[in-house]
Scaffold this motif. Structure first.
Motif, PDB file in Angstrom:
ATOM      1  N   TRP A 297       0.844  -1.313   0.022  1.00  0.00           N
ATOM      2  CA  TRP A 297      -0.033  -0.178   0.065  1.00  0.00           C
ATOM      3  C   TRP A 297       0.874   1.352   0.142  1.00  0.00           C
ATOM      4  O   TRP A 297       2.102   1.439   0.392  1.00  0.00           O
ATOM      5  N   MET A 298       0.230   2.481  -0.509  1.00  0.00           N
ATOM      6  CA  MET A 298       0.930   3.608  -0.226  1.00  0.00           C
ATOM      7  C   MET A 298      -0.148   4.805  -0.185  1.00  0.00           C
ATOM      8  O   MET A 298      -1.343   4.870  -0.664  1.00  0.00           O
ATOM      9  N   VAL A 299       0.118   5.694   0.761  1.00  0.00           N
ATOM     10  CA  VAL A 299      -0.950   6.777   0.668  1.00  0.00           C
ATOM     11  C   VAL A 299       0.090   8.102   0.625  1.00  0.00           C
ATOM     12  O   VAL A 299       0.934   8.249   1.121  1.00  0.00           O
ATOM     13  N   VAL A 300      -0.512   9.033  -0.096  1.00  0.00           N
ATOM     14  CA  VAL A 300      -0.006  10.503  -0.291  1.00  0.00           C
ATOM     15  C   VAL A 300      -0.703  11.368   0.264  1.00  0.00           C
ATOM     16  O   VAL A 300      -1.855  11.510   0.171  1.00  0.00           O
ATOM     17  N   LEU A 308      -3.684  10.737  -2.726  1.00  0.00           N
ATOM     18  CA  LEU A 308      -3.496   9.263  -3.718  1.00  0.00           C
ATOM     19  C   LEU A 308      -3.429   8.159  -2.411  1.00  0.00           C
ATOM     20  O   LEU A 308      -2.794   8.203  -1.257  1.00  0.00           O
ATOM     21  N   ASP A 309      -4.240   7.227  -2.856  1.00  0.00           N
ATOM     22  CA  ASP A 309      -4.349   6.035  -1.924  1.00  0.00           C
ATOM     23  C   ASP A 309      -4.538   4.750  -2.841  1.00  0.00           C
ATOM     24  O   ASP A 309      -5.640   4.724  -3.604  1.00  0.00           O
ATOM     25  N   ASP A 310      -3.260   4.091  -3.060  1.00  0.00           N
ATOM     26  CA  ASP A 310      -3.375   2.697  -3.979  1.00  0.00           C
ATOM     27  C   ASP A 310      -2.425   1.737  -3.631  1.00  0.00           C
ATOM     28  O   ASP A 310      -1.439   1.774  -3.006  1.00  0.00           O
ATOM     29  N   HIS A 314      -6.268  -0.529   0.444  1.00  0.00           N
ATOM     30  CA  HIS A 314      -6.701   0.951   0.532  1.00  0.00           C
ATOM     31  C   HIS A 314      -6.703   1.245   2.087  1.00  0.00           C
ATOM     32  O   HIS A 314      -7.728   0.788   2.657  1.00  0.00           O
ATOM     33  N   MET A 315      -6.095   2.006   2.584  1.00  0.00           N
ATOM     34  CA  MET A 315      -5.936   2.444   3.716  1.00  0.00           C
ATOM     35  C   MET A 315      -7.087   3.642   4.490  1.00  0.00           C
ATOM     36  O   MET A 315      -7.359   3.418   5.360  1.00  0.00           O
ATOM     37  N   VAL A 316      -7.206   4.394   3.283  1.00  0.00           N
ATOM     38  CA  VAL A 316      -8.190   5.413   3.661  1.00  0.00           C
ATOM     39  C   VAL A 316      -9.206   5.663   2.638  1.00  0.00           C
ATOM     40  O   VAL A 316     -10.451   5.875   3.144  1.00  0.00           O
ATOM     41  N   VAL A 317      -9.060   6.043   1.515  1.00  0.00           N
ATOM     42  CA  VAL A 317     -10.044   6.363   0.372  1.00  0.00           C
ATOM     43  C   VAL A 317     -10.809   5.101   0.121  1.00  0.00           C
ATOM     44  O   VAL A 317     -12.036   5.334   0.028  1.00  0.00           O
ATOM     45  N   GLY A 318     -10.272   3.843  -0.129  1.00  0.00           N
ATOM     46  CA  GLY A 318     -11.186   2.948  -0.601  1.00  0.00           C
ATOM     47  C   GLY A 318     -10.922   2.836  -2.170  1.00  0.00           C
ATOM     48  O   GLY A 318     -10.533   3.618  -3.052  1.00  0.00           O
ATOM     49  N   LYS A 324     -12.569  12.750  -0.974  1.00  0.00           N
ATOM     50  CA  LYS A 324     -13.556  13.689  -0.278  1.00  0.00           C
ATOM     51  C   LYS A 324     -12.858  14.735  -0.060  1.00  0.00           C
ATOM     52  O   LYS A 324     -13.450  16.029   0.083  1.00  0.00           O
ATOM     53  N   ASP A 325     -11.786  14.931   0.377  1.00  0.00           N
ATOM     54  CA  ASP A 325     -10.874  16.136   0.683  1.00  0.00           C
ATOM     55  C   ASP A 325     -10.845  17.015  -0.433  1.00  0.00           C
ATOM     56  O   ASP A 325     -10.905  18.427  -0.382  1.00  0.00           O
ATOM     57  N   PHE A 326     -10.721  16.291  -1.660  1.00  0.00           N
ATOM     58  CA  PHE A 326     -10.782  17.081  -2.891  1.00  0.00           C
ATOM     59  C   PHE A 326     -12.152  17.141  -3.611  1.00  0.00           C
ATOM     60  O   PHE A 326     -12.311  17.708  -4.794  1.00  0.00           O
ATOM     61  N   LYS A 327     -13.164  16.507  -3.243  1.00  0.00           N
ATOM     62  CA  LYS A 327     -14.453  16.353  -3.605  1.00  0.00           C
ATOM     63  C   LYS A 327     -14.361  15.919  -5.165  1.00  0.00           C
ATOM     64  O   LYS A 327     -14.785  16.507  -5.999  1.00  0.00           O
ATOM     65  N   GLN A 328     -13.535  14.916  -5.534  1.00  0.00           N
ATOM     66  CA  GLN A 328     -13.301  14.104  -6.743  1.00  0.00           C
ATOM     67  C   GLN A 328     -13.454  12.747  -6.626  1.00  0.00           C
ATOM     68  O   GLN A 328     -12.901  12.120  -5.739  1.00  0.00           O
ATOM     69  N   VAL A 329     -14.212  11.849  -7.559  1.00  0.00           N
ATOM     70  CA  VAL A 329     -13.816  10.590  -7.801  1.00  0.00           C
ATOM     71  C   VAL A 329     -12.946  10.359  -8.997  1.00  0.00           C
ATOM     72  O   VAL A 329     -13.576  10.906 -10.054  1.00  0.00           O
ATOM     73  N   VAL A 330     -12.127   9.706  -8.649  1.00  0.00           N
ATOM     74  CA  VAL A 330     -11.132   9.172  -9.904  1.00  0.00           C
ATOM     75  C   VAL A 330     -11.011   7.994 -10.045  1.00  0.00           C
ATOM     76  O   VAL A 330     -10.834   7.116  -9.112  1.00  0.00           O
TER      77      VAL A 330
END
Length: 440
Positions: A297-300, A308-310, A314-318, A324-330
């Motif tokens: 895992w890696m979280v930025v 970034l969380d991938d 997935h530790m935070v975002v899923g 949610k912090d940026f209000k974007q779904v990527v």
């Protein structure tokens, strides 16, 4: 009267003629009434003996020089690392061809065993994890699967063969690996934690194989605390930190991290965490986004927001990519060959729009859960312009290595390959570090 004439008075002996002064200047009295020739200054100094001594020494020096030159010529040997095909003929003309011999390193792909993965079939699952390998990671070739490329400092021994791949430590000099260097260039400061043992090296709840759940909970508590190092205070920490200019480590054994931090004798290659942090200056005003992934895992975290969380976890975002912090779904992905792993893609994070020159805190956390194979890749994608297309920015479609200094990259990653279209120099897009605490 007598005819006898009167007797004449006796004649006095005639005085000897005076001696020539030029004849008496070269004589002296020896104190016994004897006269001897007067010696010159050169004779008094011992000049004749001195000249004889000089002549003998010059002769000895000439003999010694002749012997030294003769021995040197006889001891000169041919380069043992080359061999010749014989003189004459061939493309080289009259001279013999010389071929340099070099031991070629084996391809790491041929020595690394591809582990199987346990993947949940549930539609709601967000992670997939590798099996624990049936053989010790130490059985892998230490040089081929070691912690990065060694530059051969001092008299230290380096794992690996050929040009020196693997971990190499010098006698107190700087040590460089893909995880970072002990000193030198500016960059992100990385701290290594082993969650399987306490600071006193006592086993924790994360130590047994059944402790994977406890490990994940400890990592998530760290993120939920605002990335507070205090959450890891009770765990074992490597004595020295490393300074990294990038986080880009192709596939290798999970023991590479403990080796890079010099704690391979104290730490088994599983359930560890490396936490990088720095304050950087934004190099351009165009929007950009992080692209990457980690095994496991890696979280930025950018400006205290998850950017970034991938990975397999997935530790935070899923896995849905809802930042949610940026209000974007990527959902954007980039293809990459991550063998022997099978997660052959890098995920993109949300677009970031920070003005040029802004000082921003950044933190990157990477980790290995069960052990086995490890890798991590972090890059950026830059937008074509600052204008949105259909409500979103349009990316260039190619990647740039995320860098925090312009130092020469380790040789191993200068040409990463793996089917990845990436600019490793990232000219004009280097996020230079600034003193900690200087933010907008």
């Amino acid at each position: 009267m007598s005819d006898t004439p009167p007797a004449l008075p006796p004649e006095e002996p005639a005085a000897p003629p005076p001696l020539d002064e030029t004849l008496v200047e070269g004589v002296e009295d020896d104190g016994l009434g004897q006269k001897r020739a007067k010696r010159t200054f050169w004779q008094k100094f011992g000049g004749e003996g001195f000249m004889a001594s000089v002549a003998i020494h010059v002769l000895l020096i000439l003999i010694a020089a002749f012997l030294i030159i003769s021995v040197s010529k006889e001891s000169a040997k041919k380069d043992p690392n080359s061999f010749t095909t014989g003189s004459g003929g061939g493309a080289a003309g009259d001279r013999a061809k010389q071929f340099k011999t070099r031991l070629q390193p084996k391809n790491p792909k041929t020595t690394a065993k591809t582990p199987t993965r346990i993947t949940s079939k549930s539609t709601t699952a967000t992670i997939s994890l590798p099996d624990v390998p049936t053989v010790a990671v130490s059985s892998m070739n230490a040089g081929l699967m070691g912690g990065g490329s060694s530059k051969g400092f001092g008299g230290g021994s380096g794992g690996g063969i050929g040009s020196g791949m693997g971990v190499g430590r010098g006698n107190g000099k700087n040590f460089v690996s893909l995880f970072g260097a002990k000193m030198g260039a500016a960059g992100m400061v990385g701290t290594f934690y082993d969650l399987k043992q306490t600071s006193n090296k006592a086993p924790t709840e994360c130590a047994p194989q059944s402790g994977i759940g406890a490990y994940r909970e400890a990592v998530k508590e760290f993120f939920q605390s605002g990335w507070s190092p205090g959450k890891f205070q009770k765990y074992y920490r490597a004595p020295e930190a490393l300074i990294a200019g990038q986080v880009f480590i192709p596939s290798r054994g999970a023991d590479a991290a403990p080796k890079a931090y010099g704690v391979e004798k104290e730490v088994k290659p599983s359930r560890w965490v490396v936490h990088y942090k720095a304050t950087v200056e934004v190099p351009q005003s165009l929007p950009f986004r992080f692209v990457g992934s980690g095994d496991d895992w890696m979280v930025v975290r950018w400006d205290r927001k998850i950017a970034l969380d991938d990975g397999y976890e997935h530790m935070v975002v899923g896995a849905d990519g809802n930042y949610k912090d940026f209000k974007q779904v990527v959902t954007k992905e980039f293809a990459i060959d991550r063998k022997p792993g099978h997660l052959n893609r890098l995920k993109a994070g949300p677009w970031i729009n920070s003005p040029k020159g802004t000082k921003i805190p950044i933190e990157i956390a990477i980790g290995e859960t069960p052990g086995g194979v490890f890798d991590v890749y972090l890059a950026i994608e830059v937008a074509r312009s600052g204008s949105r297309v259909n409500g979103n920015f349009e990316g260039e479609g190619t990647l740039k290595l995320f860098r925090t200094n312009a130092e020469q990259l380790p040789e191993e990653i200068q040409k990463p390959g793996r089917g990845l279209n990436i600019d490793m120099e990232a000219e004009g897009w280097i996020f230079k570090t600034v003193p900690t605490g200087v933010t907008r």
